[in-house]
Design a protein around this motif. Structure first.
Motif, PDB file in Angstrom:
ATOM      1  N   THR A  38       0.852  -1.180   0.000  1.00 43.95           N
ATOM      2  CA  THR A  38       0.000   0.000   0.000  1.00 43.95           C
ATOM      3  C   THR A  38       0.893   1.237   0.000  1.00 43.95           C
ATOM      4  O   THR A  38       1.955   1.246   0.623  1.00 43.95           O
ATOM      5  CB  THR A  38      -0.933   0.052   1.236  1.00 43.95           C
ATOM      6  OG1 THR A  38      -0.141   0.127   2.420  1.00 43.95           O
ATOM      7  CG2 THR A  38      -1.836  -1.162   1.300  1.00 43.95           C
TER       8      THR A  38
ATOM      9  N   ARG B 148      -0.120  -2.568  -4.559  1.00 43.22           N
ATOM     10  CA  ARG B 148      -1.414  -3.246  -4.616  1.00 43.22           C
ATOM     11  C   ARG B 148      -2.518  -2.212  -4.451  1.00 43.22           C
ATOM     12  O   ARG B 148      -3.448  -2.164  -5.230  1.00 43.22           O
ATOM     13  CB  ARG B 148      -1.506  -4.321  -3.528  1.00 43.22           C
ATOM     14  CG  ARG B 148      -2.763  -5.184  -3.633  1.00 43.22           C
ATOM     15  CD  ARG B 148      -2.755  -6.332  -2.639  1.00 43.22           C
ATOM     16  NE  ARG B 148      -2.570  -5.919  -1.270  1.00 43.22           N
ATOM     17  CZ  ARG B 148      -3.540  -5.440  -0.493  1.00 43.22           C
ATOM     18  NH1 ARG B 148      -4.754  -5.295  -0.952  1.00 43.22           N
ATOM     19  NH2 ARG B 148      -3.284  -5.103   0.752  1.00 43.22           N
ATOM     20  N   GLN B 149      -2.428  -1.375  -3.428  1.00 41.35           N
ATOM     21  CA  GLN B 149      -3.386  -0.298  -3.211  1.00 41.35           C
ATOM     22  C   GLN B 149      -2.614   1.016  -3.201  1.00 41.35           C
ATOM     23  O   GLN B 149      -1.724   1.206  -2.375  1.00 41.35           O
ATOM     24  CB  GLN B 149      -4.124  -0.469  -1.890  1.00 41.35           C
ATOM     25  CG  GLN B 149      -5.029  -1.678  -1.874  1.00 41.35           C
ATOM     26  CD  GLN B 149      -5.790  -1.808  -0.568  1.00 41.35           C
ATOM     27  OE1 GLN B 149      -5.363  -1.306   0.469  1.00 41.35           O
ATOM     28  NE2 GLN B 149      -6.918  -2.479  -0.613  1.00 41.35           N
TER      29      GLN B 149
ATOM     30  N   TYR C 206      -0.640  -0.955 -10.520  1.00 42.40           N
ATOM     31  CA  TYR C 206      -1.506  -0.989  -9.340  1.00 42.40           C
ATOM     32  C   TYR C 206      -2.530  -2.112  -9.452  1.00 42.40           C
ATOM     33  O   TYR C 206      -2.794  -2.630 -10.542  1.00 42.40           O
ATOM     34  CB  TYR C 206      -2.241   0.348  -9.199  1.00 42.40           C
ATOM     35  CG  TYR C 206      -3.165   0.592 -10.372  1.00 42.40           C
ATOM     36  CD1 TYR C 206      -4.493   0.196 -10.315  1.00 42.40           C
ATOM     37  CD2 TYR C 206      -2.697   1.168 -11.542  1.00 42.40           C
ATOM     38  CE1 TYR C 206      -5.336   0.372 -11.398  1.00 42.40           C
ATOM     39  CE2 TYR C 206      -3.528   1.348 -12.627  1.00 42.40           C
ATOM     40  CZ  TYR C 206      -4.847   0.946 -12.551  1.00 42.40           C
ATOM     41  OH  TYR C 206      -5.667   1.111 -13.632  1.00 42.40           O
TER      42      TYR C 206
ATOM     43  N   ALA D 273      -5.472  -1.529  -7.071  1.00 39.68           N
ATOM     44  CA  ALA D 273      -6.545  -0.577  -6.777  1.00 39.68           C
ATOM     45  C   ALA D 273      -5.926   0.815  -6.707  1.00 39.68           C
ATOM     46  O   ALA D 273      -4.885   1.000  -6.081  1.00 39.68           O
ATOM     47  CB  ALA D 273      -7.228  -0.928  -5.458  1.00 39.68           C
TER      48      ALA D 273
ATOM     49  N   THR E 177      -6.599   5.147  -6.286  1.00 37.30           N
ATOM     50  CA  THR E 177      -7.412   6.304  -5.964  1.00 37.30           C
ATOM     51  C   THR E 177      -6.575   7.538  -6.234  1.00 37.30           C
ATOM     52  O   THR E 177      -5.440   7.633  -5.764  1.00 37.30           O
ATOM     53  CB  THR E 177      -7.849   6.309  -4.477  1.00 37.30           C
ATOM     54  OG1 THR E 177      -8.564   5.105  -4.207  1.00 37.30           O
ATOM     55  CG2 THR E 177      -8.722   7.504  -4.156  1.00 37.30           C
TER      56      THR E 177
ATOM     57  N   VAL F  66      -8.909  -7.670  -1.719  1.00 37.81           N
ATOM     58  CA  VAL F  66      -9.220  -6.310  -2.152  1.00 37.81           C
ATOM     59  C   VAL F  66     -10.722  -6.229  -2.311  1.00 37.81           C
ATOM     60  O   VAL F  66     -11.336  -7.112  -2.911  1.00 37.81           O
ATOM     61  CB  VAL F  66      -8.523  -5.980  -3.493  1.00 37.81           C
ATOM     62  CG1 VAL F  66      -8.926  -4.620  -3.990  1.00 37.81           C
ATOM     63  CG2 VAL F  66      -7.024  -6.081  -3.345  1.00 37.81           C
TER      64      VAL F  66
ATOM     65  N   ASP G 126     -13.047  -7.369  -5.598  1.00 38.64           N
ATOM     66  CA  ASP G 126     -12.013  -7.905  -6.486  1.00 38.64           C
ATOM     67  C   ASP G 126     -12.650  -8.920  -7.423  1.00 38.64           C
ATOM     68  O   ASP G 126     -12.727 -10.092  -7.129  1.00 38.64           O
ATOM     69  CB  ASP G 126     -10.897  -8.559  -5.666  1.00 38.64           C
ATOM     70  CG  ASP G 126      -9.721  -8.976  -6.525  1.00 38.64           C
ATOM     71  OD1 ASP G 126      -9.669  -8.562  -7.703  1.00 38.64           O
ATOM     72  OD2 ASP G 126      -8.872  -9.708  -6.018  1.00 38.64           O
TER      73      ASP G 126
END
Length: 137
Positions: A62, A76-77, A92, A94, A96, A124, A127
């Protein structure tokens, strides 16, 4: 004198605003960067302060970016805050991005074959195999 070890989920390391590092940085837990790093970063979780500068590749489960990054990012996030300035390719699971963030590079959703097999991935939300992109306001 030996220090008692704490569980990895409750530990973190801080690189203060007055610290500049030339070389690669590795952390087994959370890393908070307010200073300057010229080198690659590998950690479980990365939190970057607004005044921070990272020149090198980032690899983390993350990452929450608020400063300047020049280099590729694999997470990953990933959360890119409005104060962030990113120059490099982004990989990535996820993603934002806050309105106002600047990214110069390519975005690529990581395929299952590109994910590390060293550790089991945490689930996730939603997912379903499709890339997840969230634009924050």
């Amino acid at each position: 004198m030996a220090r008692p070890s704490a569980p990895s989920s409750s530990t973190f390391s801080v690189i203060g605003a007055d610290v500049a590092i030339k070389g690669d940085v590795s952390a087994s837990s959370e890393l908070h960067v307010d200073g300057r790093i010229e080198g690659d970063i590998a950690c479980e979780s990365l939190v970057q302060g607004e005044s921070s500068v990272i020149e090198g590749a980032i690899s983390a489960e993350t990452a929450r970016l608020a400063g300047k990054v020049s280099g590729s990012i694999t997470a990953r996030q990933l959360v890119v805050l409005k104060s962030a300035r990113v120059e490099g390719d982004v990989h990535y699971d996820a993603l934002t991005i806050e309105q106002g963030a600047q990214v110069e590079g390519r975005f690529a959703h990581r395929m299952p074959s590109q994910r590390s097999t060293d550790k089991p991935a945490a689930p996730v939300a939603s997912d379903d195999g499709e890339p997840k992109l969230t634009l924050a306001t």
